[in-house]
Scaffold this motif. Sequence first.
Motif, short mmCIF file in Angstrom:
data_model
loop_
_atom_site.label_atom_id
_atom_site.label_comp_id
_atom_site.label_asym_id
_atom_site.label_seq_id
_atom_site.Cartn_x
_atom_site.Cartn_y
_atom_site.Cartn_z
N THR A 50 0.82 -1.21 0.00
CA THR A 50 0.00 0.00 0.00
C THR A 50 0.85 1.26 0.00
O THR A 50 0.58 2.22 -0.74
CB THR A 50 -0.94 -0.01 1.21
N MET A 51 1.89 1.28 0.85
CA MET A 51 2.63 2.52 1.05
C MET A 51 3.90 2.63 0.20
O MET A 51 4.34 3.74 -0.11
CB MET A 51 3.00 2.64 2.54
N ALA A 52 4.50 1.51 -0.18
CA ALA A 52 5.83 1.57 -0.79
C ALA A 52 5.84 1.37 -2.30
O ALA A 52 6.89 1.56 -2.92
CB ALA A 52 6.74 0.53 -0.12
N MET A 53 4.74 0.96 -2.92
CA MET A 53 4.79 0.61 -4.34
C MET A 53 5.20 1.80 -5.21
O MET A 53 6.08 1.68 -6.08
CB MET A 53 3.44 0.05 -4.81
N ASP A 54 4.63 2.96 -4.96
CA ASP A 54 4.98 4.13 -5.78
C ASP A 54 6.44 4.51 -5.61
O ASP A 54 7.12 4.88 -6.58
CB ASP A 54 4.08 5.30 -5.40
N HIS A 55 6.94 4.44 -4.34
CA HIS A 55 8.35 4.76 -4.11
C HIS A 55 9.27 3.77 -4.81
O HIS A 55 10.31 4.17 -5.36
CB HIS A 55 8.64 4.75 -2.59
N LEU A 56 8.89 2.52 -4.83
CA LEU A 56 9.71 1.50 -5.50
C LEU A 56 9.74 1.73 -7.02
O LEU A 56 10.78 1.55 -7.66
CB LEU A 56 9.16 0.10 -5.19
N VAL A 57 8.61 2.11 -7.59
CA VAL A 57 8.58 2.40 -9.02
C VAL A 57 9.48 3.58 -9.35
O VAL A 57 10.21 3.59 -10.35
CB VAL A 57 7.13 2.67 -9.49
N ARG A 58 9.48 4.62 -8.48
CA ARG A 58 10.36 5.77 -8.71
C ARG A 58 11.83 5.37 -8.61
O ARG A 58 12.68 5.90 -9.33
CB ARG A 58 10.02 6.88 -7.72
N ILE A 59 12.11 4.42 -7.71
CA ILE A 59 13.49 3.92 -7.63
C ILE A 59 13.89 3.26 -8.95
O ILE A 59 15.01 3.45 -9.46
CB ILE A 59 13.62 2.91 -6.46
N LEU A 60 13.00 2.47 -9.53
CA LEU A 60 13.30 1.82 -10.81
C LEU A 60 13.52 2.85 -11.91
O LEU A 60 14.30 2.61 -12.85
CB LEU A 60 12.14 0.88 -11.21
N GLN A 61 12.86 3.99 -11.82
CA GLN A 61 13.00 5.01 -12.86
C GLN A 61 14.25 5.86 -12.67
O GLN A 61 14.91 6.22 -13.66
CB GLN A 61 11.75 5.91 -12.84
N ALA A 85 14.51 -3.54 -5.24
CA ALA A 85 13.17 -3.03 -5.55
C ALA A 85 12.33 -4.06 -6.30
O ALA A 85 11.14 -4.25 -6.01
CB ALA A 85 13.29 -1.74 -6.38
N LEU A 86 12.94 -4.75 -7.25
CA LEU A 86 12.20 -5.76 -8.02
C LEU A 86 11.80 -6.94 -7.13
O LEU A 86 10.68 -7.47 -7.26
CB LEU A 86 13.05 -6.24 -9.20
N ASP A 87 12.70 -7.35 -6.23
CA ASP A 87 12.35 -8.44 -5.31
C ASP A 87 11.20 -8.03 -4.41
O ASP A 87 10.30 -8.84 -4.10
CB ASP A 87 13.57 -8.81 -4.46
N THR A 88 11.20 -6.79 -3.94
CA THR A 88 10.12 -6.32 -3.08
C THR A 88 8.79 -6.32 -3.81
O THR A 88 7.76 -6.78 -3.27
CB THR A 88 10.44 -4.92 -2.58
N LEU A 89 8.79 -5.83 -5.05
CA LEU A 89 7.55 -5.83 -5.84
C LEU A 89 7.06 -7.25 -6.09
O LEU A 89 5.85 -7.52 -6.09
CB LEU A 89 7.77 -5.10 -7.17
N TYR A 90 7.99 -8.16 -6.34
CA TYR A 90 7.61 -9.56 -6.55
C TYR A 90 6.95 -10.13 -5.31
O TYR A 90 5.93 -10.83 -5.39
CB TYR A 90 8.84 -10.38 -6.94
N ASN A 91 7.50 -9.85 -4.13
CA ASN A 91 6.91 -10.36 -2.89
C ASN A 91 5.52 -9.76 -2.65
O ASN A 91 4.67 -10.41 -2.04
CB ASN A 91 7.82 -10.03 -1.71
N ILE A 92 5.30 -8.55 -3.16
CA ILE A 92 4.00 -7.92 -2.96
C ILE A 92 2.92 -8.58 -3.81
O ILE A 92 1.82 -8.87 -3.32
CB ILE A 92 4.09 -6.41 -3.29
N VAL A 93 3.22 -8.82 -5.07
CA VAL A 93 2.19 -9.32 -6.00
C VAL A 93 2.09 -10.83 -6.00
O VAL A 93 1.15 -11.39 -6.58
CB VAL A 93 2.47 -8.83 -7.44
#
Length: 928
Positions: A59-70, A82-90
């Motif tokens: 809920t809180m970190a997805m947007d920040h993680l996307v900005r990190i990727l950019q 960042a990619l590992d974190t997004l994977y664990n979320i979805v």
Amino acid sequence: MNYIWEVVGRQPTGQQPSGADTVQKLCDRVASSTLLEDRRDAVRALKSLSKKYRMEVGTMAMDHLVRILQSDRTDTEILGYALDTLYNIVCIDEEEEPEESQQKQEDDLGAQFSEKFIGEPDNITLLLTLLEEFDFHVRWPGVKLLTALLKSQCAPVQSIVLVSPMGVSRLMDLLADSREVIRNDGLLLLQQLTKGNTAIQKIVAFENAFERLLEIIKEEGSSDGGIVVEDCLLLLLNLLKNNSSNQNFFKEGSYIQKMKPWFEVGDDNSGWSAQKATNLHLMLQLVRVMVSPVNAPGATASCQKAMFQCGLLQQLCTILMATGVPADILTETINTVSEVIRGSEVNQDYFASVNAPSNPPRPAIVVLLMSMVNERQPFVLRCAVLYCFQCFLYKNHKGQGEIVATLLPSTIDASSISAGQLLCGGLFSADSLSNWCAAVALAHALQDNLTQKEQLLRVQLATSLGKPPVSLLQQCTNILSQGSRVQTKVGLLMLLCTWITNCPIAVMHFLHNQDNVPFLTAQISENQGEDERLVQGLCALLLGICIYYNDNSLENYTKEKLKQLIEKRIGKENFVEKLGFITKHELYSRAAQKPQPIFSAPEHMLFDHEFTKLIKELEGMITKAVLKSSEEEKKEEEVKKTLEQHDSIITQYNALIREQDGQIQELKEQVSSLSSQSEMLQNTVTQQLSQIQQHKDQYNILKLKLGKDAPVNGLQTEEQSQLREQLEDLQRQHQRLQTQLTERDALITGLKEAEVTPSTDRSSSDVTELQRELEDLRAQLQSQSAEITELQRENQELLRASHATGSEVGVCEELESRLSAQTAEAQKLKEEVQALLQRKEVMEKELSSASSSAAIMETEKSQLQHELQESKKEQDDLLMLLADQDQKILSLRHRLKALGETIEDEDDLDARDQFYDDDDDDEEEGDE
């Protein structure tokens, strides 16, 4: 957790903050930190919390993680976190096994986060761009994340990838990665990407996917390989199933031939691993996809041909007859062979020649039928054998005849088991499933084959000792009347309906038994249970076929009498209702979908696919035939007769038109030949006219030369004789032309008479054109006749002049002597002129030969001069090289002298100079 508190900035004292507070602080750190190391540590902490606090992190970190990727594209470590974190979320951890309710909740949560992530299409494009990074810690989590998104939200992600520039190509590069873990996960990603999307399947195929996948399968050991081979095969199935474009590309690329080594099995087939069985099962499914009956007939036929030519069918038959093959693989192999031979005459003939390795050898068909009628065999195996037998007989009249022939008395061999004996044994066994399978198999031997339906009427069966044999048709009806099981009754009724359809002789044999019609009417009119309603419907269908294909050869069972019987005993509306119950049955719609008999249980095995098509064809016709009155039938018969008469008249006119077309073609050929003859004759007349003109000129010259009063009796007599001969030739030619003209007039008269008969507009126009051509020819002949008449008139004048001159000869003897002298002198002059002309011709010939010789010599001279110039250039170049060499030698001599070395004496140098002088003299002589 101590590490996390270090990142947050304080040590835990007293009450620890909640997970949401910790995640919030970490997100603030990611958003506000200016140092890369601080952001990296915060993202690493989020990764460690993402599994336990999945909801909060997502809920809180997805947007920040996307900005990190950019923004932090240059640091591969933070990208990996960042990619590992997004994977664990979805996606939940596959190693954990939560409870069912928790599993559902986790899946819903992952779907929500996946939907949120792909809500911005640029996120997927960004992820595809990151996959180009070769670093393992970026590419591998990126592949896993995209795979998880596809599993959760397949269609939206496919749409974004499809419109992304080079999106599919970037994913195809994963198969070329040297790291197996990325390559293997790339296979899983492509499996999800190609599910149900024809456009992506085509792009993947044209990105050389077939070649790469087959190479991986070969490298991994084909059927003996592991899970990677299975993944490759699943991806191939996704690319080829229900995709005609990819199937054609696979066939045209000669990839079918590369499948043959997959099915090479040894003699020892014991101890197959589960993975090998799975791999081979998928390989067989891949073959079936290429020859599936739902494909276009042309594509299926070309694939069947390729499989036979490369030896793939032969390899499958080897597995079919091998020992020790697992039952599920054997079942799938039978199904695969069935579809490879279905409708292919060459493949069906080959399959008929395959023998099992037994002693003595038996045909493979016989061995398979033995399994089909054996109730101890697995149900799926018996269904597969039935399907194989049906495919062998599909559009195979030759095979149908061979099967029926094994039942005829003249071909029965008591020493061996035949296919016909096995079918009869199954038809009358105590096992209802064997009854049904044998009845359906025998029905396929009669499908659309009137000859075999009539031949099967000859089959006689010995029921018991001391009783006369009965026909196969009668024995089937006897079993029906004995109260068998529903499955047996349905099978026998399907056999009888197929047998007598479109065969009036079989209908007559069936009606000849006095018990058959009462039995059918009794079955239809009774009120029975749900299971028996299907039997009633099939009985109604059988009785309706007896009406529709009745030739009224039996007086007691004509069409009209059978319809009256239905109306009295059953009722027309009740009859139609019972007939309609067949198509309303649940199992009917299942069987109508695919040719392969697939049933969940033996008791559900009631309908055959081909029989459902027969019902669909006959139901409407039988309903109309039963409901029609006799008057309507008479009217229809009259209309049919009228239509037949019209058809016969049209056929006659078509034949007449074809005949007239042939005649017109012949006349055109005649006109063409006559036109060519006319041209030849016209050329001949032209040549003769030119000769006559030459004679006229010669005559005028002689008149001018000798004078008007000179008696030239001798010359005129000779010329007159020549002119007479020419005139006679012209008259003969004129007579021949007149004869040809008469023949053409007769041809025109015949064409005019032919115009009286019926013909097309095109034939009349052709005749008119032919008449016009002949009129033109007649005009030409008339002009030629006028020219010949003019020539005859001039010849008469010449004769009159000759007679006048002859009358003066007696008076002017002196002039005659003078004329003789002049004639002799003229003859002498002519001889001299002739001799001069001959000499002139000889000299002209000599001059022409001399001119040609001079031209040849001139050409040779120019060539020699050119060669001389080339030789001079080469000689000058050689002299220059020699001079340079001499200078080098002299310089080297001086250096040797300076060094104190001994050198050649001056005599040698003088001899060399003399050699150069001689060369210069030769060159001067050559120039002269």
